[in-house]
Design an enzyme around this catalytic site. Sequence first.
Site, PDB file in Angstrom:
ATOM      1  NE  ARG A  53      -2.770   0.143   3.349  1.00 40.49           N
ATOM      2  CZ  ARG A  53      -1.626   0.328   4.579  1.00 40.49           C
ATOM      3  NH1 ARG A  53      -1.640   1.523   4.590  1.00 40.49           N
ATOM      4  NH2 ARG A  53      -1.926  -0.283   5.498  1.00 40.49           N
ATOM      5  CE1 TYR A 105     -18.481  10.218 -14.906  1.00 41.19           C
ATOM      6  CE2 TYR A 105     -17.243   9.886 -13.481  1.00 41.19           C
ATOM      7  CZ  TYR A 105     -18.243   8.868 -13.832  1.00 41.19           C
ATOM      8  OH  TYR A 105     -18.310   8.250 -13.706  1.00 41.19           O
ATOM      9  CG  ASP A 177     -10.395  15.106 -14.485  1.00 42.18           C
ATOM     10  OD1 ASP A 177      -9.677  15.248 -15.523  1.00 42.18           O
ATOM     11  OD2 ASP A 177     -11.671  14.934 -13.954  1.00 42.18           O
ATOM     12  CE  LYS A 202     -13.190   6.519 -18.623  1.00 38.16           C
ATOM     13  NZ  LYS A 202     -13.565   7.197 -17.316  1.00 38.16           N
TER      14      LYS A 202
HETATM   15  O1  P1T Z   1     -13.691   5.575 -13.649  1.00 32.83           O
HETATM   16  P1  P1T Z   1     -12.773   6.573 -13.130  1.00 32.83           P
HETATM   17  O2  P1T Z   1     -11.731   5.822 -13.768  1.00 32.83           O
HETATM   18  O3  P1T Z   1     -12.952   6.513 -11.535  1.00 32.83           O
HETATM   19  O4  P1T Z   1     -12.793   7.657 -13.189  1.00 32.83           O
HETATM   20  C1  P1T Z   1     -13.762   9.085 -13.146  1.00 32.83           C
HETATM   21  C2  P1T Z   1     -13.434  10.508 -14.156  1.00 32.83           C
HETATM   22  C3  P1T Z   1     -12.757  11.474 -13.327  1.00 32.83           C
HETATM   23  N1  P1T Z   1     -12.506  12.183 -14.441  1.00 32.83           N
HETATM   24  C4  P1T Z   1     -13.482  12.031 -15.884  1.00 32.83           C
HETATM   25  C5  P1T Z   1     -12.825  13.683 -16.529  1.00 32.83           C
HETATM   26  C6  P1T Z   1     -14.361  11.188 -15.931  1.00 32.83           C
HETATM   27  O5  P1T Z   1     -14.413  10.941 -17.179  1.00 32.83           O
HETATM   28  C7  P1T Z   1     -14.196   9.561 -15.006  1.00 32.83           C
HETATM   29  C8  P1T Z   1     -15.101   8.752 -15.545  1.00 32.83           C
HETATM   30  N2  P1T Z   1     -15.525   8.875 -16.280  1.00 32.83           N
HETATM   31  C9  P1T Z   1     -16.273   8.273 -17.011  1.00 32.83           C
HETATM   32  C10 P1T Z   1     -16.693   7.045 -16.942  1.00 32.83           C
HETATM   33  C11 P1T Z   1     -17.370   8.607 -18.368  1.00 32.83           C
HETATM   34  O6  P1T Z   1     -17.773   7.580 -19.689  1.00 32.83           O
HETATM   35  O7  P1T Z   1     -17.154  10.097 -18.618  1.00 32.83           O
END
Ligand code: P1T
Length: 388
Positions: A53, A105, A177, A202
Amino acid sequence: MSQQKPNLHFETLAIHEGQAPDPATGAVIVPIYQTSTYVQEELGKHKGYEYSRTGNPTRKALEECLASLEGGKFGLAFGSGMAAESTVINLFSQGDHLLVSDDVYGGTFRLFQRVFTRYGLTFSFVDARDTKNFEKGLKKETKGIWIETPTNPLLKIVDLEWVAQFAKKNNLLSICDNTFGTPFFQQPLHWGIDVVVHSTTKYLGGHSDVVGGAVITNRTDLFEALKFHQNAVGGVPGPFDAWLVLRGLKTLALRMVQHEKNAKAIAEMLAHDSRVERVNYPGLSSHPQHALAKKQMSGFSGMISFDLKGGLSASRLLLKNTQLFSLAESLGGVESLIEHPASMTHASLPPEVRQQLGIGDGLIRLSVGIEHEADLVADLKNALDKIR
Ligand code: P1T
């Protein structure tokens, strides 16, 4: 800390930074150190790792590579984008207020409004296209400014340089972000932003086979506080997930060029289609903030949203009839995805907030993949033809 060599280019850093051949075996690829703990030769004597961790060599390779790609000194990897975001919010204390760009998001909105408000934080969501809205929203309790640019799902652009200066002037922590832009096209730290966050699920992972997150900063004080919280709260990725993201990074530059090329062709096609009301793509010269996008991005990435005439019934028909664009949440993978923000990624926003933002029933979001441009254009045209 990343040992960034200033004369190496992005493409080279993506393949080499933090990834020297394994000293134990000569393996060219960083091994997956699938271990929870590390032996101590005697009390307090170890090779730099005690417990996974706190630290893991596969994760460390990823963290160093991520830092170098963002032009940062320090990187931290997390088990999801939301875990990365939560850890950044852990830096604030009860009573603190944050300014947030309104188009984020849906999960970010949910995290702030439904989790962290219970811990005594407050958030103001403002239309960040007009920076005066940040000035108007500033309170004496304001301690942070959180933006996405380009935003999800409306592809609004927020002025990175302005936000960084405003934050410095008012003693705020600035956070961006950068999931949609990616460090290949946009480096918020370069403009003076304090902290970059990512959903590495992503573009950085790039193959829709892993969930992950990241935080990058240049500030030693912030790194130490974030590293403390990464370990204390524990939202770390497993070694295999860290390895998948590290592998994805190696081709990020190549993939982003193709994502952008395809997205541009599709945005132009949609802009000329009579069934489409409005296209949101910062690479189109008709995008109201195209000039700002050009100033702070070297390319416009692969995300598009557009409003269909005919609302929900038109959306349903389009979503049902694409063959190559799969109906799914998420984005940034090699394959093209299509989705309906109002009922999928942004369903966690209250209906009145969605309406205010312009996330209506006719809004469609595309994550344009790296298939052949002509096949993607034909697939969408064919599905648009099914609307009437
Ligand atoms: O899904 P995760 O890895 O926990 O990430 C969250 C997140 C954070 N910031 C942005 C700009 C994001 O688009 C996302 C996750 N977004 C999607 C799952 C979506 O389809 O837009």
